[in-house]
Structure formats: C-alpha cells, structure tokens
Motif scaffolding. Structure first.
Motif, PDB file in Angstrom:
ATOM      1  N   ASN A 132      44.654 -39.179  14.013  1.00 40.10           N
ATOM      2  CA  ASN A 132      45.212 -39.530  15.321  1.00 40.10           C
ATOM      3  C   ASN A 132      46.518 -40.309  15.181  1.00 40.10           C
ATOM      4  O   ASN A 132      47.283 -40.407  16.141  1.00 40.10           O
ATOM      5  N   LYS A 133      46.753 -40.881  13.989  1.00 42.21           N
ATOM      6  CA  LYS A 133      47.951 -41.689  13.769  1.00 42.21           C
ATOM      7  C   LYS A 133      48.853 -41.080  12.696  1.00 42.21           C
ATOM      8  O   LYS A 133      50.035 -40.865  12.924  1.00 42.21           O
ATOM      9  N   ILE A 134      48.287 -40.807  11.537  1.00 38.55           N
ATOM     10  CA  ILE A 134      49.049 -40.288  10.403  1.00 38.55           C
ATOM     11  C   ILE A 134      48.662 -38.832  10.177  1.00 38.55           C
ATOM     12  O   ILE A 134      47.485 -38.519   9.986  1.00 38.55           O
ATOM     13  N   THR A 135      49.647 -37.947  10.190  1.00 39.07           N
ATOM     14  CA  THR A 135      49.377 -36.522   9.993  1.00 39.07           C
ATOM     15  C   THR A 135      48.690 -36.305   8.653  1.00 39.07           C
ATOM     16  O   THR A 135      49.171 -36.757   7.617  1.00 39.07           O
ATOM     17  N   GLN A 136      47.562 -35.613   8.697  1.00 35.93           N
ATOM     18  CA  GLN A 136      46.833 -35.321   7.466  1.00 35.93           C
ATOM     19  C   GLN A 136      47.441 -34.098   6.782  1.00 35.93           C
ATOM     20  O   GLN A 136      47.715 -33.087   7.421  1.00 35.93           O
ATOM     21  N   SER A 137      47.669 -34.206   5.479  1.00 32.77           N
ATOM     22  CA  SER A 137      48.287 -33.125   4.722  1.00 32.77           C
ATOM     23  C   SER A 137      47.742 -33.126   3.308  1.00 32.77           C
ATOM     24  O   SER A 137      47.684 -34.176   2.664  1.00 32.77           O
ATOM     25  N   SER A 138      47.353 -31.963   2.820  1.00 33.42           N
ATOM     26  CA  SER A 138      46.778 -31.871   1.479  1.00 33.42           C
ATOM     27  C   SER A 138      47.835 -31.922   0.388  1.00 33.42           C
ATOM     28  O   SER A 138      47.523 -32.233  -0.764  1.00 33.42           O
ATOM     29  N   THR A 139      49.098 -31.644   0.726  1.00 34.33           N
ATOM     30  CA  THR A 139      50.130 -31.515  -0.310  1.00 34.33           C
ATOM     31  C   THR A 139      51.315 -32.452  -0.119  1.00 34.33           C
ATOM     32  O   THR A 139      52.304 -32.350  -0.844  1.00 34.33           O
TER      33      THR A 139
END
Length: 328
Positions: free
Chosen positions: A245-252
C-alpha cells in the motif's frame, strides 16, 4: 513526518563504476572524500548526504507520512504493526496482537494496562511511557525530522578474505532514498546489544514495511521494503500486513547499496525477461550476474524471505559503523 520534499540535488562527478548517484531520490549533496575502511585501507569514498525521514515509492511519490502503524491502540486491537519476539513462548516474526501480548506475559513481560485495556507504549526518544502498571513496553520512538544522514561508501569495493557478519542493529547500507538499511532489531529478551544499561522485555514495533524510528528520531528499515509482502506471506502475517500500500513490491528492483559499495536487489533477477530466484547465492545472499543496471554483470546482494530479509553479511570492506552513517 514532513510531506513536502524540500531537498535539492547537488551532485559532483565521480569515478564510480558501481554506485550511481543519479539513481538516488531526494539526495541533498554528494561528492567524494578520503576514507579508511575496515580492512585498514585508505581509499576514496562517496560522501552522500540525505535529509532523514524522506521516503518515496518507486514512482517518486512522497509516502513519508504513511510510516506506521506501530504499536496498537489496545490489548485486543488489530491496528498495530509487526515485531520480532525472541522469548520462549511463541517466538518469531509476527503481528503485534493479543496472541503476542499473552505469550510475552507468560515469559514475565507484562505490557498491558489492565485498567485501561491498552498496551503500554514507550517513546525512547522522549523518554515517555503511556499506560500504567506494566513491566515492559511496546517501543515506538517519535520522529525528529531535523536530522541529516551522511554515508561514506567505497567508490571501488574491496573484497575481504572473509565476509563480515551484520550484527543486531548494525548498518547494512542505504536505500535509494537514503533511508538506512539495518540488521536485526534489538532483542526483546536482552535489550540492545552493547548497551551497558540494556533492559530486556521491551519489543520494538515495526510498520508493515519493516521500518521504524531510531531513538534519535530517524526512520530506518529492518526489511528490504520492496520484498516485504513476500516476507509477510512466508510468515503468515499477510492477513493484516501490506507494505504494498506504500512501497511498490518488486521481485527484481534495485533497492539500494550495501555499505561495502555493492548493490542490493529484491529477491529475484530478471533472466531472459522472466523474474527468476537465484540458486547460486553465497552465505551473504549475494552472487554475480547481469542486472538491468549492470548488463555486463556485477556482484550484488538479494533480499531473502527471512525476517529480517537483509543480507546477513557483507563481502567487502566498509567504513566503520561508528562513523557511517553519520546522524546529526
């Protein structure tokens, strides 16, 4: 925290082939300076200065006012953050809920004001406690937005003969906002490592992205936030917690740099257009491979799915923790 971005960027040229100053957000100033590393070598370091407590998401939007939640408002309430408990009863990474408070009470740590039905909360920066008749507290330091954070990071990483372990609350590196990456939070049982007057029983509260304020008032991460929701899924805290909800989740994503100058990425590499979890990671959760920022390959660390998910050691030499980061 201040929701107005008033910092300015004044960068200087550098010979760095690894740390790219242009990738940082809201940097106050940058340059180079002579420094001495943990292996005794005198070398050139980046000197990076940031205003504390300024947090962006990957789109560049300010989200610093979204820090929290931390300690819950009441004994049975579900509006708190998360924590790491190392006591005998129900230890582990978990939500700050009634289950935890009951287990801590079994171990002799009473955080509940029975009359008010609230959790006793202590602000380590101001030295204040809300709630009565408690033998311990949920720790939630208030912010001090007047500070700056300065890092000295080697321009050219220098590998050491053996990795250096990251101890409790020791610096790991910095995010692209200049937010400190830090090792495991202080022990609940023994209190902060290395403090002569350390007192056990208090549990540091973390928000869903694994961050909170130091007793000095600066926000720092105990989780690599871009991979925080994966950690919540792995530990069963995702029913309440959602860092996305705050920090964009990204695997890379490139998340920042370690204190030895090597990059830190989320938990996967992009291989032929597919996000792929590496299988050749060393004991520091690092390896050498191509990344979007380093197509010719670079040694870099990855987030794990542990809690915390920071690298547990660094491969290279660094400026000693007592002088980097510099908080003032």
């Amino acid at each position: 925290m201040d929701n107005t971005d008033t910092t300015t960027t004044t960068t200087t040229s550098s010979t760095s082939t690894i740390l790219d100053v242009s990738l940082f957000r809201s940097i106050v100033s940058s340059g180079t300076t002579t420094c001495t590393l943990s292996n005794g070598a005198s070398t050139t370091c980046h000197k990076l200065v940031f205003k504390d407590n300024v947090i962006h998401n990957s789109n560049g939007d300010l989200v610093d006012d979204d820090a929290g939640p931390f300690c819950p408002s009441g004994y049975t309430m579900l509006d708190g953050g998360v924590g790491i408990y190392d006591g005998a009863s129900g230890p582990g990474f978990q939500s700050l809920t009634q289950t935890l408070w009951d287990n801590m009470a079994k171990d002799g740590y009473d955080l509940i004001d029975e009359v008010a039905g609230t959790v006793c909360i202590q602000d380590p920066r101001l030295g204040t406690t809300t709630g009565e008749n408690c033998t311990a507290a949920c720790l939630n330091a208030s912010a001090n937005d007047a500070l700056t954070v300065t890092y000295l990071i080697p321009v050219t990483p220098q590998n050491t003969t053996s990795p250096t372990a990251i101890g409790s609350v020791q610096p790991v590196g910095l995010s692209l906002d200049g937010i400190p990456f830090t090792g495991t939070p202080p022990s609940v049982v023994t209190g902060p490592t290395g403090m002569a007057a350390a007192v056990g029983g208090n549990i540091p509260s973390l928000d869903y992205c694994g961050g909170h304020h130091d007793p000095a008032g600066y926000y720092h991460w105990h989780l690599i936030p871009e991979a925080a929701d994966k950690v919540h899924q792995a530990h069963g805290t995702d029913n309440l917690a959602n860092c996305g909800n705050k920090i964009t989740q990204s695997s890379t994503a490139l998340t920042g740099y370690a204190k030895d100058g090597y990059p830190i990425y989320s938990y996967a590499d992009m291989v032929n257009g597919v996000a792929t979890t590496p299988t050749d990671l060393d004991g520091c959760n690092g390896h050498t491979s191509a990344t979007a920022e380093f197509p010719d390959g670079i040694y870099h660390y990855h987030a794990s799915l542990d809690a915390p998910n920071m690298p547990t050691c660094v491969k290279g030499a660094f400026v000693d923790q007592r002088s980097s980061p510099i908080i003032k």
